[in-house]
Motif scaffolding. Structure first.
Motif, PDB file in Angstrom:
ATOM      1  N   PHE A  87       0.932  -1.274  -0.170  1.00  0.00           N
ATOM      2  CA  PHE A  87       0.093   0.053   0.103  1.00  0.00           C
ATOM      3  C   PHE A  87       0.863   1.305   0.019  1.00  0.00           C
ATOM      4  CE2 PHE A  87      -3.309  -2.867   1.672  1.00  0.00           C
ATOM      5  CZ  PHE A  87      -4.413  -2.565   0.590  1.00  0.00           C
ATOM      6  N   SER A  88       1.981   1.363   0.476  1.00  0.00           N
ATOM      7  CA  SER A  88       2.847   2.420   0.459  1.00  0.00           C
ATOM      8  C   SER A  88       3.422   2.701  -0.790  1.00  0.00           C
ATOM      9  CB  SER A  88       4.229   2.434   1.642  1.00  0.00           C
ATOM     10  OG  SER A  88       4.911   1.215   1.117  1.00  0.00           O
ATOM     11  N   ASP A  89       3.297   1.750  -1.712  1.00  0.00           N
ATOM     12  CA  ASP A  89       3.699   2.047  -3.030  1.00  0.00           C
ATOM     13  C   ASP A  89       2.740   2.840  -4.047  1.00  0.00           C
ATOM     14  OD1 ASP A  89       6.360   1.095  -2.819  1.00  0.00           O
ATOM     15  OD2 ASP A  89       5.541  -0.909  -2.873  1.00  0.00           O
ATOM     16  N   ILE A  90       1.481   2.965  -3.397  1.00  0.00           N
ATOM     17  CA  ILE A  90       0.178   3.390  -4.151  1.00  0.00           C
ATOM     18  C   ILE A  90       0.420   4.701  -4.351  1.00  0.00           C
ATOM     19  CG2 ILE A  90      -2.331   3.741  -4.363  1.00  0.00           C
ATOM     20  CD1 ILE A  90      -2.641   0.967  -3.121  1.00  0.00           C
ATOM     21  N   VAL A  91       0.179   5.470  -5.526  1.00  0.00           N
ATOM     22  CA  VAL A  91       0.411   6.953  -5.723  1.00  0.00           C
ATOM     23  C   VAL A  91      -0.868   7.391  -5.967  1.00  0.00           C
ATOM     24  CG1 VAL A  91       3.064   6.640  -6.470  1.00  0.00           C
ATOM     25  CG2 VAL A  91       1.055   6.640  -7.962  1.00  0.00           C
ATOM     26  N   LYS A  92      -1.722   6.515  -6.518  1.00  0.00           N
ATOM     27  CA  LYS A  92      -3.088   7.352  -6.922  1.00  0.00           C
ATOM     28  C   LYS A  92      -4.216   6.218  -6.920  1.00  0.00           C
ATOM     29  CE  LYS A  92      -6.079   9.999  -9.274  1.00  0.00           C
ATOM     30  NZ  LYS A  92      -7.294   9.313  -9.033  1.00  0.00           N
ATOM     31  N   THR A  93      -5.346   6.523  -6.396  1.00  0.00           N
ATOM     32  CA  THR A  93      -6.525   5.560  -6.155  1.00  0.00           C
ATOM     33  C   THR A  93      -7.601   6.397  -6.883  1.00  0.00           C
ATOM     34  OG1 THR A  93      -7.286   6.171  -4.005  1.00  0.00           O
ATOM     35  CG2 THR A  93      -5.812   4.532  -4.295  1.00  0.00           C
ATOM     36  N   THR A  94      -8.658   5.609  -7.152  1.00  0.00           N
ATOM     37  CA  THR A  94     -10.055   6.009  -7.669  1.00  0.00           C
ATOM     38  C   THR A  94     -11.078   5.063  -7.053  1.00  0.00           C
ATOM     39  OG1 THR A  94      -9.190   6.757  -9.904  1.00  0.00           O
ATOM     40  CG2 THR A  94     -11.459   6.498  -9.533  1.00  0.00           C
ATOM     41  N   VAL A  95     -11.792   5.962  -6.144  1.00  0.00           N
ATOM     42  CA  VAL A  95     -12.862   5.110  -5.630  1.00  0.00           C
ATOM     43  C   VAL A  95     -14.224   5.431  -6.334  1.00  0.00           C
ATOM     44  CG1 VAL A  95     -13.998   4.834  -3.540  1.00  0.00           C
ATOM     45  CG2 VAL A  95     -11.654   5.375  -3.549  1.00  0.00           C
ATOM     46  N   PHE A  96     -15.110   4.083  -6.739  1.00  0.00           N
ATOM     47  CA  PHE A  96     -16.335   4.496  -7.446  1.00  0.00           C
ATOM     48  C   PHE A  96     -17.332   3.850  -6.328  1.00  0.00           C
ATOM     49  CE2 PHE A  96     -13.005   3.425 -10.766  1.00  0.00           C
ATOM     50  CZ  PHE A  96     -13.369   4.491 -11.446  1.00  0.00           C
ATOM     51  N   LEU A  97     -18.290   4.846  -5.864  1.00  0.00           N
ATOM     52  CA  LEU A  97     -19.229   4.603  -5.022  1.00  0.00           C
ATOM     53  C   LEU A  97     -20.519   4.381  -5.639  1.00  0.00           C
ATOM     54  CD1 LEU A  97     -18.402   6.639  -1.989  1.00  0.00           C
ATOM     55  CD2 LEU A  97     -17.990   4.079  -2.049  1.00  0.00           C
ATOM     56  N   ALA A  98     -21.511   3.263  -5.430  1.00  0.00           N
ATOM     57  CA  ALA A  98     -22.746   3.459  -5.973  1.00  0.00           C
ATOM     58  C   ALA A  98     -23.732   4.417  -5.292  1.00  0.00           C
ATOM     59  CB  ALA A  98     -23.730   2.010  -5.496  1.00  0.00           C
ATOM     60  N   ASN A  99     -23.305   4.813  -3.984  1.00  0.00           N
ATOM     61  CA  ASN A  99     -24.238   5.964  -3.393  1.00  0.00           C
ATOM     62  C   ASN A  99     -23.067   6.796  -2.570  1.00  0.00           C
ATOM     63  OD1 ASN A  99     -25.592   7.467  -1.547  1.00  0.00           O
ATOM     64  ND2 ASN A  99     -27.206   5.693  -1.385  1.00  0.00           N
ATOM     65  N   MET A 100     -22.920   8.103  -2.812  1.00  0.00           N
ATOM     66  CA  MET A 100     -22.252   9.095  -2.059  1.00  0.00           C
ATOM     67  C   MET A 100     -22.393   9.017  -0.811  1.00  0.00           C
ATOM     68  SD  MET A 100     -19.324  10.376  -2.604  1.00  0.00           S
ATOM     69  CE  MET A 100     -18.954  10.877  -4.237  1.00  0.00           C
ATOM     70  N   ASN A 101     -23.574   8.696  -0.043  1.00  0.00           N
ATOM     71  CA  ASN A 101     -24.081   8.680   1.227  1.00  0.00           C
ATOM     72  C   ASN A 101     -23.189   7.765   2.016  1.00  0.00           C
ATOM     73  OD1 ASN A 101     -25.943  10.700   0.929  1.00  0.00           O
ATOM     74  ND2 ASN A 101     -27.473   9.246   0.515  1.00  0.00           N
TER      75      ASN A 101
END
Length: 127
Positions: free
Chosen positions: A70-84
């Motif tokens: 995880f310390s090597d991750i430079v970018k993530t994208t999170v997709f949510l079905a509901n922003m709540n």
């Protein structure tokens, strides 16, 4: 890998476990979006917290296979079905990253995810 956190007061400060930007050099690993499936392809969890935990386990396994963490991750994208569900997802997500060195991140609500799960996360790592 070289990794440098980019911060400027000329843009909004992060409001969670992410940074404005990361400068990195090395071998790039592009991890496909992971949904909360276990290795047998069964959906895990009926809420976003449980599903995010499984997604992070999947990311960890794939990163390990590539020689990364995880310390090597430079970018993530999170997709949510509901922003709540953002706060609940973020509570789990934040357990995997120290705020001072967390990757850059985008989070969006989408109309539908594969198998009607609640969360999908993809990442880019550099080793």
């Amino acid at each position: 890998m070289t990794r440098k956190i980019i911060r400027t007061a000329q843009a909004p400060a992060p409001v969670g476990p992410y940074n404005q930007a990361i400068a990195a050099s090395g071998q790039m690993i592009f991890v496909a979006g992971q949904i909360p499936l276990d290795p047998s392809s069964a959906i895990v969890g009926d809420d976003v917290s449980q599903q995010t935990t499984q997604v992070m386990a999947n990311l960890k396994a794939i990163l390990a296979a590539a020689g990364a963490t995880f310390s090597d991750i430079v970018k993530t994208t999170v997709f949510l079905a509901n922003m709540n569900d953002f706060a609940a997802m973020n509570t789990v997500y934040s357990q995997y990253f120290d705020e001072s060195s967390a990757p850059a991140r985008a989070c969006v609500e989408v109309s539908r995810l594969p198998k009607d799960v609640l969360v999908e996360i993809e990442c880019i790592a550099v080793i």
